[in-house]
Scaffold this active site. Structure first.
Site, PDB file in Angstrom:
ATOM      1  CG  ASP A  40      -2.249   0.786   1.124  1.00 59.45           C
ATOM      2  OD1 ASP A  40      -3.434   0.279   1.113  1.00 59.45           O
ATOM      3  OD2 ASP A  40      -2.259   2.073   1.029  1.00 59.45           O
ATOM      4  CG  ASP A  56       3.110   4.024  -6.950  1.00 63.62           C
ATOM      5  OD1 ASP A  56       1.987   3.485  -7.345  1.00 63.62           O
ATOM      6  OD2 ASP A  56       3.486   5.144  -7.304  1.00 63.62           O
ATOM      7  CB  VAL A  57       0.083  -1.186  -7.362  1.00 63.57           C
ATOM      8  CG1 VAL A  57       0.058  -2.186  -5.888  1.00 63.57           C
ATOM      9  CG2 VAL A  57      -1.013  -0.219  -7.531  1.00 63.57           C
ATOM     10  CG  ASN A  83      -8.671  -4.387  -2.917  1.00 57.66           C
ATOM     11  OD1 ASN A  83      -9.752  -4.417  -2.979  1.00 57.66           O
ATOM     12  ND2 ASN A  83      -8.133  -3.376  -2.033  1.00 57.66           N
ATOM     13  CE1 TYR A 148     -13.044   2.583  -9.791  1.00 58.20           C
ATOM     14  CE2 TYR A 148     -15.426   2.086 -10.392  1.00 58.20           C
ATOM     15  CZ  TYR A 148     -14.229   1.620  -9.742  1.00 58.20           C
ATOM     16  OH  TYR A 148     -14.260   0.720  -8.759  1.00 58.20           O
ATOM     17  CE  LYS A 152     -11.855  -0.978 -10.221  1.00 57.17           C
ATOM     18  NZ  LYS A 152     -10.987  -1.779  -9.258  1.00 57.17           N
ATOM     19  CB  ALA A 181     -18.290  -1.194  -0.852  1.00 59.45           C
ATOM     20  CB  THR A 183     -14.826   1.590   1.251  1.00 56.69           C
ATOM     21  OG1 THR A 183     -14.849   2.483   0.062  1.00 56.69           O
ATOM     22  CG2 THR A 183     -15.326   0.260   0.909  1.00 56.69           C
TER      23      THR A 183
END
Ligand code: NAD
Length: 253
Positions: A40, A56-57, A83, A148, A152, A181, A183
């Protein structure tokens, strides 16, 4: 087998595991006996017991270093939960090239990057599994979410193609498609923009077929189900966790 033993001896990477859905997955896998490495930007939010790695992905060197750290700490990698993700709003003309490249990199290329870096370890595992967090946005045609949704949708189709490539190697690859969700990402967005956040939240809840937001732990349980060594015949599947939004093709008023 008790729930607490289900992932015993297995090591999982959870990207974006310091908040929201990813944090809930990391907690659940820890409770179920796994070693968990959280990748993360802000690993301080990783749950107690996880190996929090600043990563950092969207950066290859950062991902490769984190994968090697996790493998060295636990002696291998069995499970990858891709994720981490960021949002983007607007119609087709809303985002410039820099925004397109950034969001595609964080949301989509990261899935290939992290999985590829972990692949040599997954090939050695008896229970290799990858679970990708797609979204209802992949297939629902959400308004004002072109970029976005593209990310996805890409994760959705990559999941199927990756599953086909690795099925003979015993590496299972599946995806979850959550609805809206409860979050920190969703709630902070709601609170920052709405004049009357309570009323906005009431309307958001009412728009869900089952009358409420999806809880992160519900998505986490679905991810854990797909990652579980007990699901050895489940690969190339996409599991909706959206209160029926997509499967029922309805939108409550
Ligand atoms: P969140 O913002 O609560 O958590 C996301 C985590 O990812 C954070 O800890 C953040 O630091 C981390 N992250 C962001 N960019 C990163 C990067 N470049 N490298 C490493 N880590 C990074 O978000 P959430 O709501 O839990 O969403 C998690 C995933 O679920 C995302 O992929 C999102 O698209 C997807 N999703 C969310 C919802 C929803 O309604 N919340 C619905 C469908 C799908």
């Amino acid at each position: 087998m008790s729930t607490s033993e289900e992932f015993a001896g297995l090591t999982a990477i959870v990207t974006g595991g310091a908040s929201g859905i990813g944090r809930s997955v990391a907690e659940l896998l820890l409770e179920s006996g796994a070693n968990v490495a959280v990748f993360d930007l802000n690993p301080d939010g990783a749950p107690h017991g996880a190996l929090g790695l600043q990563c950092d992905v969207s950066d290859r060197a950062s991902v490769e270093a984190a994968v090697e750290s996790a493998a060295a700490e636990y002696g291998g990698i069995d499970i990858v939960i891709n994720n981490a993700g960021i949002g983007a709003q607007g119609q087709v003309d809303a985002n410039d090239d820099a925004e397109w490249n950034k969001v595609l990199n964080v949301n989509v290329v990261s899935v290939a990057r992290v999985t590829a870096a972990a692949l040599p370890y997954l090939r050695k595992s008896e229970h290799a599994a990858v679970v990708n967090t797609s979204s209802i946005a992949a297939t629902a045609g959400l308004p004002e979410r072109v970029l976005y949704s593209a990310t996805k949708g890409a994760i959705y189709s990559m999941t199927l193609a990756m599953a086909a490539d690795h099925v003979r190697e015993g590496i299972r690859i599946n995806a979850v498609c959550p609805g809206t969700a409860n979050t920190p990402w969703v709630m902070s967005g709601l609170m920052s923009k709405a004049e009357k956040p309570e009323e906005e939240l009431r309307q958001l809840n009412a728009r869900q077929p089952h009358g409420r937001l999806v809880e992160p732990v519900e998505v986490a349980r679905s991810i854990a189900f797909l990652a579980s060594p007990l699901q050895g015949s489940t690969t190339g599947s996409t599991l909706a966790v959206d209160g029926g939004m997509q499967g029922l093709r309805l939108r409550a008023e």
